[in-house]
Write a protein that holds these residues in place. Structure first.
Motif, PDB file in Angstrom:
ATOM      1  N   LYS A 419      45.017  33.148  83.255  1.00  0.00           N
ATOM      2  CA  LYS A 419      44.476  32.468  82.078  1.00  0.00           C
ATOM      3  C   LYS A 419      43.999  31.059  82.448  1.00  0.00           C
ATOM      4  N   LYS A 420      43.128  30.528  81.640  1.00  0.00           N
ATOM      5  CA  LYS A 420      42.634  29.159  81.866  1.00  0.00           C
ATOM      6  C   LYS A 420      43.739  28.169  81.531  1.00  0.00           C
ATOM      7  N   GLN A 421      43.952  27.209  82.442  1.00  0.00           N
ATOM      8  CA  GLN A 421      44.986  26.202  82.247  1.00  0.00           C
ATOM      9  C   GLN A 421      44.521  24.853  82.780  1.00  0.00           C
ATOM     10  N   LYS A 422      45.154  23.807  82.281  1.00  0.00           N
ATOM     11  CA  LYS A 422      44.894  22.489  82.847  1.00  0.00           C
ATOM     12  C   LYS A 422      45.444  22.457  84.269  1.00  0.00           C
ATOM     13  N   LYS A 423      44.852  21.627  85.110  1.00  0.00           N
ATOM     14  CA  LYS A 423      45.196  21.577  86.526  1.00  0.00           C
ATOM     15  C   LYS A 423      46.692  21.346  86.748  1.00  0.00           C
ATOM     16  N   GLN A 424      47.272  20.397  85.995  1.00  0.00           N
ATOM     17  CA  GLN A 424      48.686  20.076  86.193  1.00  0.00           C
ATOM     18  C   GLN A 424      49.589  21.238  85.799  1.00  0.00           C
ATOM     19  N   GLN A 425      49.258  21.892  84.694  1.00  0.00           N
ATOM     20  CA  GLN A 425      50.052  23.035  84.233  1.00  0.00           C
ATOM     21  C   GLN A 425      49.922  24.198  85.203  1.00  0.00           C
ATOM     22  N   ARG A 426      48.715  24.406  85.729  1.00  0.00           N
ATOM     23  CA  ARG A 426      48.484  25.486  86.690  1.00  0.00           C
ATOM     24  C   ARG A 426      49.302  25.246  87.966  1.00  0.00           C
ATOM     25  N   LEU A 427      49.363  23.981  88.376  1.00  0.00           N
ATOM     26  CA  LEU A 427      50.142  23.650  89.564  1.00  0.00           C
ATOM     27  C   LEU A 427      51.627  23.934  89.346  1.00  0.00           C
ATOM     28  N   LEU A 428      52.114  23.617  88.151  1.00  0.00           N
ATOM     29  CA  LEU A 428      53.512  23.918  87.822  1.00  0.00           C
ATOM     30  C   LEU A 428      53.793  25.416  87.907  1.00  0.00           C
TER      31      LEU A 428
END
Length: 554
Positions: A419-428
């Motif tokens: 799913k599409k996520q903000k960069k910081q959330q995706r990194l988490l």
């Protein structure tokens, strides 16, 4: 509070709690001698000495032997996980009446025949991912140590020689029966002991047997001969571990008379002889009767691994507590195979996803940041694993609960990555995936379920075994999938469902993913009523409807 600070505080708290649990947790084992669970404390801090009775090598080993090997391999692995330096000794009996009888039947030299089956046993152990013990002594290589111990026993008036035989005088050992609770009059060793009027007491057992024509024999103070059964383990355990060591293990059937006689021999030879913990694994049963060669109701390890992945057999063997009886069940073997497939499909999916995300993974060496949910799952898995393993190796309780939840979390995190996520959330999410996978692999490693080869190889072999049990080859399944595509294109969904059900009955599950249909092994919903094991008795077992999928008699 800043969300990142809150998250860091949660992680610190979880780590502190996990460390505290590890420090407070005590490893508890069931001691057959005291018939209760006891906190494990080695004689020498940081070091563990362990002796486990191995096989009498005259044939391929059956799954009862596999259970003992796997149970004590898990113990060996867990002790190492706890940081102990472990000396693990597991013997081979290569001089015995059964070996001699088999050699006479085949016209082989008894020692050569036994050597061949020792090597075959180790092939099975490698396939089952049992670590090699520190030492694997054989009787034929330790005759001098055995003769020395018999001499000590005679010199201390616990043994006597008659016509080249030497017997242990059980009347001279007042503590005889303290392990098993058995009385002297019950001292029978089945096939291995014959009635002998020369004995001072019918319960006396052989330490040395006078040579007979065609049998292996060695010179001794009592004439040429060979060791009795029980003396070998007393002599070899003392040789490698001294008379005082931590753990002595084996199957329940060895408690009496074998381990009882070992105690008598060792204490007679050395008054200070002492084993801290006696541990015994339960039997594998077939129709609730002990599986054994003498009863003819056994399956060899090879027979099972011809049809099931060795990891599935290992999973099955640790699916019950090691002290409990484990009833042979094809349904459970199928379930174990499906569980292993799920584990490694999840790990492969994780590996595939992470391999495509290498550029997004930080290489700064800083501790990985994970989502609060992931950290909670990791902490729960870690603490639950330690708690259950430290409670007398409760492996059956580890394979459920937090372990399965962690696998589900991996799949959920993989879904989130799509799913599409903000960069910081995706990194988490990525870092959470990495950390959860690490913890899952730690658990699998201690359980002996983490192979040295790739996830892809495990999955391919699991599928290959499923096809064997179904009486099919890959091309058959591909052809049926293509036929079903045409059937669905013609909107004959009733026939399509029937084709799926027919394959599922054979342990092949079809999954429609978009425009593609793939397959994976599953538990067949129909079972064949009978199969003939090595011993020749009919027992309930086996999967699918193809006769050629039944086990061959050895």
């Amino acid at each position: 509070m800043d969300p990142s600070k809150q998250e860091n505080n949660q992680k610190k708290a979880a780590k502190t709690m996990a460390k505290k649990e590890t420090e407070e947790l005590q490893f508890v084992v069931y001691n057959t001698m005291t018939q209760q669970k006891e906190v494990f404390k080695p004689k020498i801090p940081g070091k563990v000495s362990m002796y486990v009775c191995g096989v009498t090598a005259y044939d391929f080993s059956h799954i009862g032997h596999a259970r003992a090997a796997v149970a004590f391999d898990v113990l060996y692995r867990y002790l190492q996980h706890l940081g102990y330096d472990v000396t693990y000794v597991r013997n081979f009996t290569d001089v015995d009446d059964k070996i001699i009888r088999r050699a006479n039947e085949t016209g082989e030299d008894p020692i050569s025949l036994s050597d061949r089956y020792c090597k075959e046993y180790n092939v099975d152990m490698t396939n089952l991912q049992c670590l090699s013990p520190t030492h694997e002594p054989r009787v034929s290589d330790h005759i001098e140590q055995i003769k020395d111990m018999i001499t000590q026993i005679i010199n201390k008036d616990f043994g006597y020689a008659v016509d080249g035989d030497v017997f242990f005088a059980v009347d001279k050992f007042p503590n005889y029966g303290k392990l098993s609770g058995q009385k002297l009059e019950n001292n029978r060793a089945g096939e291995r002991v014959a009635v002998d009027s020369r004995k001072h007491n019918p319960s006396d057992f052989a330490l040395w047997k006078a040579a007979k024509p065609g049998e292996p024999s060695w010179d001794s103070p009592w004439g040429r001969g060979r060791p009795g059964w029980h003396i070998e383990c007393s002599a070899m355990s003392a040789h490698y571990l001294s008379f005082k060591f931590d753990i002595h293990g084996g199957g329940l059937d060895l408690i009496f008379p074998h381990h009882e006689n070992e105690i008598a021999q060792s204490c007679a030879a050395c008054q200070e002889s002492d084993v801290s913990y006696w541990m015994h694994n339960g039997h594998v049963t077939n129709n609730n009767e002990k599986m054994s060669k003498s009863l003819g109701n056994f399956f060899t390890i090879r027979q099972i691994t011809e049809r099931y992945h060795p990891l599935a057999l290992r999973y099955f063997l640790i699916s019950a507590h090691y002290r409990s009886p484990l009833n042979y069940s094809v349904v459970q073997l199928e379930g174990a195979s499906e569980a292993v497939f799920y584990i490694y499909q999840t790990l492969k999916d994780c590996q595939d996803a992470l391999s495509q995300l290498q550029e997004e993974i930080p290489k700064d060496g800083k501790p990985a940041r994970t989502t609060p949910d992931a950290q909670a799952f990791i902490s729960k898995l870690r603490s639950e694993f330690l708690a259950k393993m430290s409670d007398d190796l409760s492996t059956s309780r580890i394979l459920t609960g937090a372990f399965l939840e962690a696998l589900k979390l991996v799949n959920n995190l993989l879904t989130m990555l799509k799913k599409k996520q903000k960069k910081q959330q995706r990194l988490l999410v990525i870092q959470s995936l990495i950390e959860v996978e690490k913890e899952v692999k730690k658990v699998l490693d201690v359980l002996g379920l983490l192979p040295p080869y790739s996830y892809t190889e495990v999955l391919l072999k699991l599928k290959e075994k499923a096809l064997t049990r179904a009486g099919l080859v890959e091309a058959d399944v591909v052809r049926l999938i293509n036929e079903r595509v045409e059937v669905r294109r013609n909107k004959d969904f009733l026939k399509s469902d029937q084709m799926r059900a027919d394959l599922e009955a054979k342990g092949i599950a079809l999954m429609d993913e978009g425009t593609e249909t793939i397959w994976r092994p599953c538990v067949p919903f129909q079972q064949e009523p009978e199969v003939v094991p090595s011993g020749g008795q009919n027992v309930h077992a086996e999967t699918a409807q193809e006769k050629k999928a039944s086990l061959d008699s050895s």
